[in-house]
Design a protein around this motif. Structure first.
Motif, PDB file in Angstrom:
ATOM      1  N   ILE A 774       2.255  -2.286 101.519  1.00 32.55           N
ATOM      2  CA  ILE A 774       3.142  -2.918 100.551  1.00 32.55           C
ATOM      3  C   ILE A 774       4.453  -3.335 101.213  1.00 32.55           C
ATOM      4  CG2 ILE A 774       4.489  -2.545  98.448  1.00 32.55           C
ATOM      5  CD1 ILE A 774       2.227  -0.614  97.546  1.00 32.55           C
ATOM      6  N   ASN A 775       5.059  -2.431 101.984  1.00 29.27           N
ATOM      7  CA  ASN A 775       6.329  -2.735 102.640  1.00 29.27           C
ATOM      8  C   ASN A 775       6.246  -3.986 103.516  1.00 29.27           C
ATOM      9  OD1 ASN A 775       8.269  -0.856 101.783  1.00 29.27           O
ATOM     10  ND2 ASN A 775       7.433   0.741 103.103  1.00 29.27           N
ATOM     11  N   PHE A 776       5.261  -3.991 104.390  1.00 30.05           N
ATOM     12  CA  PHE A 776       5.149  -5.114 105.307  1.00 30.05           C
ATOM     13  C   PHE A 776       4.594  -6.359 104.607  1.00 30.05           C
ATOM     14  CE2 PHE A 776       5.232  -1.713 108.574  1.00 30.05           C
ATOM     15  CZ  PHE A 776       6.332  -2.177 109.283  1.00 30.05           C
ATOM     16  N   GLY A 777       3.732  -6.149 103.637  1.00 31.70           N
ATOM     17  CA  GLY A 777       3.178  -7.288 102.918  1.00 31.70           C
ATOM     18  C   GLY A 777       4.227  -8.069 102.164  1.00 31.70           C
ATOM     19  N   LEU A 778       5.126  -7.373 101.497  1.00 37.90           N
ATOM     20  CA  LEU A 778       6.106  -8.060 100.666  1.00 37.90           C
ATOM     21  C   LEU A 778       7.130  -8.828 101.495  1.00 37.90           C
ATOM     22  CD1 LEU A 778       6.703  -5.542  97.750  1.00 37.90           C
ATOM     23  CD2 LEU A 778       5.294  -7.587  97.801  1.00 37.90           C
ATOM     24  N   ILE A 779       7.469  -8.339 102.690  1.00 37.75           N
ATOM     25  CA  ILE A 779       8.429  -9.094 103.485  1.00 37.75           C
ATOM     26  C   ILE A 779       7.801 -10.363 104.044  1.00 37.75           C
ATOM     27  CG2 ILE A 779       9.747  -7.029 104.079  1.00 37.75           C
ATOM     28  CD1 ILE A 779       8.593  -7.170 106.872  1.00 37.75           C
ATOM     29  N   TYR A 780       6.469 -10.441 103.994  1.00 35.83           N
ATOM     30  CA  TYR A 780       5.787 -11.682 104.373  1.00 35.83           C
ATOM     31  C   TYR A 780       5.342 -12.468 103.144  1.00 35.83           C
ATOM     32  CZ  TYR A 780       5.780 -10.440 109.286  1.00 35.83           C
ATOM     33  OH  TYR A 780       6.177 -10.140 110.552  1.00 35.83           O
ATOM     34  N   GLY A 781       5.862 -12.091 101.985  1.00 35.83           N
ATOM     35  CA  GLY A 781       5.563 -12.836 100.769  1.00 35.83           C
ATOM     36  C   GLY A 781       4.147 -12.661 100.268  1.00 35.83           C
ATOM     37  N   GLY A 786      -3.476 -10.999  97.781  1.00 37.01           N
ATOM     38  CA  GLY A 786      -3.497 -10.623  99.193  1.00 37.01           C
ATOM     39  C   GLY A 786      -3.386  -9.129  99.397  1.00 37.01           C
ATOM     40  N   LEU A 787      -2.528  -8.494  98.587  1.00 40.12           N
ATOM     41  CA  LEU A 787      -2.371  -7.047  98.688  1.00 40.12           C
ATOM     42  C   LEU A 787      -3.660  -6.339  98.275  1.00 40.12           C
ATOM     43  CD1 LEU A 787      -0.520  -4.640  99.218  1.00 40.12           C
ATOM     44  CD2 LEU A 787       0.213  -4.756  96.821  1.00 40.12           C
ATOM     45  N   ALA A 797      -4.580  -3.806  89.913  1.00 38.00           N
ATOM     46  CA  ALA A 797      -3.937  -2.602  90.436  1.00 38.00           C
ATOM     47  C   ALA A 797      -2.870  -2.968  91.468  1.00 38.00           C
ATOM     48  CB  ALA A 797      -4.986  -1.690  91.070  1.00 38.00           C
ATOM     49  N   ALA A 798      -3.177  -3.965  92.295  1.00 44.06           N
ATOM     50  CA  ALA A 798      -2.204  -4.400  93.300  1.00 44.06           C
ATOM     51  C   ALA A 798      -0.959  -4.964  92.615  1.00 44.06           C
ATOM     52  CB  ALA A 798      -2.833  -5.442  94.218  1.00 44.06           C
ATOM     53  N   ALA A 799      -1.157  -5.745  91.558  1.00 42.37           N
ATOM     54  CA  ALA A 799      -0.012  -6.299  90.829  1.00 42.37           C
ATOM     55  C   ALA A 799       0.844  -5.189  90.230  1.00 42.37           C
ATOM     56  CB  ALA A 799      -0.513  -7.245  89.728  1.00 42.37           C
ATOM     57  N   ALA A 800       0.197  -4.146  89.795  1.00 43.62           N
ATOM     58  CA  ALA A 800       0.939  -3.009  89.231  1.00 43.62           C
ATOM     59  C   ALA A 800       1.781  -2.327  90.303  1.00 43.62           C
ATOM     60  CB  ALA A 800      -0.033  -2.015  88.595  1.00 43.62           C
ATOM     61  N   TYR A 801       1.213  -2.195  91.508  1.00 43.82           N
ATOM     62  CA  TYR A 801       1.981  -1.610  92.614  1.00 43.82           C
ATOM     63  C   TYR A 801       3.214  -2.450  92.928  1.00 43.82           C
ATOM     64  CZ  TYR A 801      -1.823   1.648  93.779  1.00 43.82           C
ATOM     65  OH  TYR A 801      -2.748   2.655  93.752  1.00 43.82           O
ATOM     66  N   ILE A 802       3.039  -3.768  92.939  1.00 46.95           N
ATOM     67  CA  ILE A 802       4.167  -4.652  93.255  1.00 46.95           C
ATOM     68  C   ILE A 802       5.252  -4.533  92.189  1.00 46.95           C
ATOM     69  CG2 ILE A 802       4.850  -7.075  93.488  1.00 46.95           C
ATOM     70  CD1 ILE A 802       2.161  -7.610  94.834  1.00 46.95           C
ATOM     71  N   ASP A 803       4.819  -4.508  90.932  1.00 49.35           N
ATOM     72  CA  ASP A 803       5.798  -4.359  89.846  1.00 49.35           C
ATOM     73  C   ASP A 803       6.561  -3.051  89.985  1.00 49.35           C
ATOM     74  OD1 ASP A 803       5.053  -6.767  88.770  1.00 49.35           O
ATOM     75  OD2 ASP A 803       3.703  -5.901  87.253  1.00 49.35           O
ATOM     76  N   LYS A 804       5.848  -1.979  90.300  1.00 45.24           N
ATOM     77  CA  LYS A 804       6.492  -0.679  90.443  1.00 45.24           C
ATOM     78  C   LYS A 804       7.453  -0.694  91.634  1.00 45.24           C
ATOM     79  CE  LYS A 804       6.789   3.647  89.076  1.00 45.24           C
ATOM     80  NZ  LYS A 804       5.617   4.526  89.138  1.00 45.24           N
ATOM     81  N   TYR A 805       7.033  -1.378  92.695  1.00 37.48           N
ATOM     82  CA  TYR A 805       7.893  -1.481  93.889  1.00 37.48           C
ATOM     83  C   TYR A 805       9.214  -2.157  93.528  1.00 37.48           C
ATOM     84  CZ  TYR A 805       9.453  -2.775  98.600  1.00 37.48           C
ATOM     85  OH  TYR A 805      10.185  -2.925  99.760  1.00 37.48           O
TER      86      TYR A 805
END
Length: 942
Positions: A774-781, A786-787, A797-805
């Motif tokens: 998640i950390n490295f994925g988000l800095i690359y947009g 993709g996650l 589930a991935a979208a939920a992780y991003i929202d929580k992040y």
């Protein structure tokens, strides 16, 4: 006969050429044309013969090949070698060129009809042995072990095996004199020669040691009990013929092939035929071998101390790693060279009087544009053909030094000219200007001159101001001062008919070179005020100029390569690649071209019933890398193909080529770092590319083991830790992220604790792995899709992780949104230090391309700032190494890593000081952290 001990070196050429064919990639004379002649076996043969000649000192040398047509053994036994496959067409086409190049390398070449190569080797070996000449036979063929005696030794260089008297007995269990008997009993499946059924090596050795010989065993065959005894007795009629087939002849008639037998003079090791070899290498596209000849033919006086490096040339190039950096062709309406006229004041310096006049001008000038004309694009080889200077617009001079063509005018001697220019060139107070000055620094260094005082580089000015545009001089001159000029191909031609610059008419060369210096000065007068006007860009430009100096030092140092280790790796990779092909054929149930999308599609989808994942734009069923990776999750054949592709690329790009790129005098490779390429400020590396060595596989990591230190030194690696995440924390100002780094926490664990709402101590390894992605994925947009793919989970589930992040790190989300808005308003983003990163499609109407530009807008400031930081570190470290007169050398810069060659006495200093220096080059809102690893090679330094 001389009392000195002489040596005859015999090479089993047929064994060599098959090994070369299977070990090398599918090279072609024209790499872009699959139908052009195959050259892999030729290239491999040259490598092997050169290494053998270097490793084994020999007075006499013969390379023996099997001749075309049948031999006496075929008449003796029609089924002899009946099971052998015919020679592949691609290998057959290379046999004649291999014979030719081996002769040019200095070897006597023999192929005698009616007998095999082993028989010719046996005859020559025994002839020499009788004269007390030491004989070394290079072959992997165990059959040759029967020739071994006190004067004859067989070496298998590919497997590092030595078969002398003791070696044969240790390997096979019997002495060389019993090897024919041993082979007759066990047979030879390769040559389709039967032995005694059910008799293997252990039984054969037991019998021969007990009875003393095959003849004695046959005489007492009735004593042998059991099934093997019965088999022996049933084979007695065959054994004499089997022995005759397997016995190497030692009395071949060679007088028609070697003059003066039994004297050895006609097979003396000869000199390499350099010019003929160069033509041969050029014909077959072996650029590295041409380069090697150029190096070896460089006069000693052109080697600069202490580098021990040969001198070299240039043909108008800005930065050789990027197509946009070469001088561009003249516009279509440019008149022919002969029709051009000019009112410019250009001098051609052919007298000492005019030389002194121009020397006075450059010594008095505030800034001098300087350009070199050379013999090669390779900066480590280039030799100076001529020099030009410009001190004011429209006025320039060319000093021709080594033009060589019929009726060329007498020129001033190069060594004396350079000696008289050296005080000015090495004076840091005398300001100099150039276009891609790093190249010119190398060229002068090849002649023992360390140029000081390079104040400006028009290529880097353009790179800082207009990163997305071409930075070649022709493009700059046309774009900024409205000038077009002579194109290099106007002077030298192109393709196979291109001449070297030293063959160019001096009058034309003078116009061309003076124009370059003059245009460089013109362009500088336009670009430099623009750089000066922006404080941030001035900082970046100064950093690029200082980085150019540090990179010149790194390139000059080079890195030591363990060539034998690479050869071993190549051999092992070659064997695995062949094995993978066989395994792929077995799974598919047929042989096929592993690189043919059409054949793959037929086998995957028609024969094996795999699902179609996606189609190409033309509607064909895709078998690209993405499809293979998806199919490999469920099917073995795509997995085999992926491994085959990976290993083939690794072998062809690195293990085969790295040693070829090393300078023979030093054993070091000297990569070229291109500054003016990546829009983010990152460096690119080529010849060899050190940035893309795969490190996620054991085979890839092994390549780094071949980057070694000399005796008494070690390799050290200094790497910024989680640099882009630290930059994200700085840019976003997010409190939770800042706190994690400031408190020295494991940032991935801290993120996992936030996203999964658990205590830090309770974070599992799987949760940490998710958080890292998640950390490295988000800095690359990275999107939720993709996650999900990276984590192997549902998109929801991935979208939920991003929202929580983003709930836990709101500053990060705010930074991303604001950065995209800034980019849309300004068409660029900036690094922390002010480097501008332009985004042409940020407001484009195309959805996917616009989204890609938005992702780039988010990531580019982090990647660009990381590039700025490693350059700041590189510059600072080099300054300290120089100031403290340390023997430690920087030898590579790879991504966020600096690599050093360190004397053992300076290791402790390096462990303490380098991290401190790297951490101190800038103050961010979070601490910078550099970590050091030390080891005998690059891999073990990690």
């Amino acid at each position: 006969m001389s009392t000195d001990k002489k040596t005859l070196l015999l090479v089993d050429g047929s064994s060599y050429l098959y090994r070369a064919f299977h070990a090398m990639p599918d090279l072609r004379a024209d790499p872009g044309d699959p139908a052009s002649p195959a050259t892999g076996a030729i290239r491999g043969m040259v490598n092997m013969m050169q290494k053998l000649r270097k490793d084994v000192r020999a007075d006499y040398a013969v390379c023996v090949f099997d001749a075309k047509g049948p031999t006496f053994r075929d008449a003796l036994y029609p089924d002899y070698k009946a099971q052998r496959s015919p020679m592949p067409d691609d290998l057959r086409s290379q046999v004649a060129p291999i014979h030719e190049v081996v002769r040019l390398l200095g070897w006597k070449v023999l192929d005698v009809p009616g007998v095999e190569a082993d028989d010719v080797i046996g005859t020559l070996a025994c002839m020499a042995s009788k004269q007390s000449i030491e004989v070394i036979i290079s072959s992997g063929d165990k059959d040759l072990s029967q020739l071994v005696d006190e004067h004859i030794t067989v070496i298998d260089t590919m497997n590092d095996r030595r078969r002398d008297l003791a070696g044969v007995e240790a390997e096979f269990g019997v002495p060389p004199r019993l090897m024919v008997d041993y082979q007759t009993l066990v047979g030879d499946a390769v040559d389709n020669v039967p032995g005694v059924p059910k008799v293997g090596p252990k039984t054969a050795v037991k019998w021969l040691l007990e009875y003393g010989s095959l003849d004695a065993l046959v005489a007492r065959a009735d004593e042998i009990k059991g099934v093997v005894g019965e088999n022996l007795r049933q084979t007695l009629d065959w054994l004499p013929r089997g022995r005759e087939l397997l016995t190497i002849k030692k009395d071949c008639e060679l007088v028609d092939y070697i003059d003066g037998l039994p004297a050895m003079e006609s097979i003396a090791m000869g000199p390499q035929q350099t010019e003929a070899l160069k033509g041969f290498y050029q014909k077959y596209g072996f650029k590295g071998l041409v380069r090697q000849i150029e190096i070896e033919s460089t006069p000693p006086e052109l080697i600069s101390a202490p580098e021990g490096r040969p001198a070299q040339p240039k043909a108008k190039v800005a930065d050789t790693s990027s197509p946009g950096l070469f001088d561009e062709p003249a516009p279509a309406d440019t008149p022919p060279l002969a029709e051009r006229t000019t009112n410019l004041r250009y001098d051609t310096v052919l007298s000492w009087e005019l030389f002194d006049t121009w020397l006075a001008k450059i010594e008095a000038a505030d800034l001098v544009a300087l350009d070199t004309e050379t013999t090669s694009l390779d900066e480590m080889l280039a030799q100076i053909v001529g020099l030009s200077f410009s001190v004011q617009p429209g006025a320039a001079a060319y000093i021709p030094l080594t033009h060589d063509y019929p009726d060329a005018p007498e020129q001033l001697p190069r060594n004396e000219v350079l000696a008289r220019l050296k005080p000015w060139l090495e004076n840091p107070a005398k300001s100099k200007l150039g276009q891609h000055v790093k190249y010119d620094r190398h060229v002068f260094a090849n002649h023992g001159i360390e140029v000081q005082g390079y104040a400006h580089d028009t290529m880097l000015q353009s790179y800082v101001l207009e990163v997305t545009k071409p930075h070649g001089l022709a493009s700059l001159a046309e774009r900024h001062v409205g000038r077009s000029g002579i194109n290099y191909e106007d002077l030298c031609g192109k393709g196979a008919h291109q001449i070297k610059f030293n063959q160019v008419d001096i009058a034309k060369a003078a116009e061309y070179s003076c124009e370059d210096s003059d245009q460089t000065l013109d362009v500088h007068r336009v670009l430099w005020p623009q750089v000066q006007a922006n404080e941030k860009l001035r900082f970046i430009y100064d950093l690029e100029m200082q980085s150019s100096e540090a990179l010149y030092r790194i390139e000059r140092n080079g890195v030591l390569i363990d060539a034998p280790m690479l050869a071993t790796q190549s051999h092992e990779l070659g064997q695995r690649i062949v094995q993978l092909e066989a395994e792929a054929y077995e799974i598919a149930g047929q042989p096929f071209n592993l690189g043919s999308p059409k054949q793959l599609g037929e086998i995957f989808f028609d024969k094996l019933g795999m699902p179609v994942i996606k189609k190409t734009p033309s509607g064909a069923r895709s078998t690209d890398e993405e499809v293979l990776e998806k199919l490999a999750e469920d099917y073995p054949l795509p997995a085999k193909l992926l491994e085959h592709r990976s290993l083939s690329k690794l072998k062809g790009t690195y293990t085969d080529k790295l040693a070829q790129l090393a300078l023979p005098r030093t054993g070091r490779v000297h990569t070229h770092y291109a500054q003016a390429v990546a829009v983010t400020g990152r460096l690119s590396s080529n010849d060899p590319n050190l940035q893309n060595i795969p490190v996620r596989t054991p085979e890839g990591r092994r390549v780094r083991e071949a980057f070694v230190a000399p005796g008494g030194s070690v390799i050290a690696s200094a790497d910024y830790s989680q640099i882009e995440l630290r930059i994200m924390a700085h840019l976003s100002g997010d409190e939770a992220l800042l706190r994690a780094f400031t408190d020295g926490l494991d940032v991935h664990k801290a993120t996992a604790a936030e996203v999964f709402s658990v205590d830090l101590a309770q974070v599992s390894s799987e949760q940490r792995r998710y958080a890292k992605v998640i950390n490295f994925g988000l800095i690359y947009g990275m999107s939720s899709f993709g996650l999900a793919r990276n984590l192997g989970i549902e998109t929801r589930a991935a979208a939920a992780y991003i929202d929580k992040y983003f709930q836990r790190y709101p500053g990060v989300k705010n930074y991303m949104e604001q950065t995209v808005v800034f980019a849309q308003d300004n068409h660029f983003v900036e690094t922390v230090f002010g480097r501008r990163l332009y985004l042409a499609e940020i407001n484009g109407g195309n959805g996917p391309r616009k989204k890609a530009a938005e992702r780039q807008a988010i990531n580019a400031p982090m990647q660009g700032t990381a590039a700025d930081l490693i350059k700041l570190s590189m510059v600072k470290v080099q300054q300290v190494l120089d100031a403290e007169k340390r023997a430690t050398k920087m030898i590579m810069q790879v991504h966020d890593e600096l690599v050093f060659e360190v004397p053992e006495a300076e290791v402790e200093w390096l462990r303490t000081e380098i991290p401190r220096l790297m951490a101190g080059v800038a103050e961010l809102k979070v601490p910078l952290l550099a970590e050091i690893g030390v080891g005998p090679n690059w891999e073990q330094a990690h």
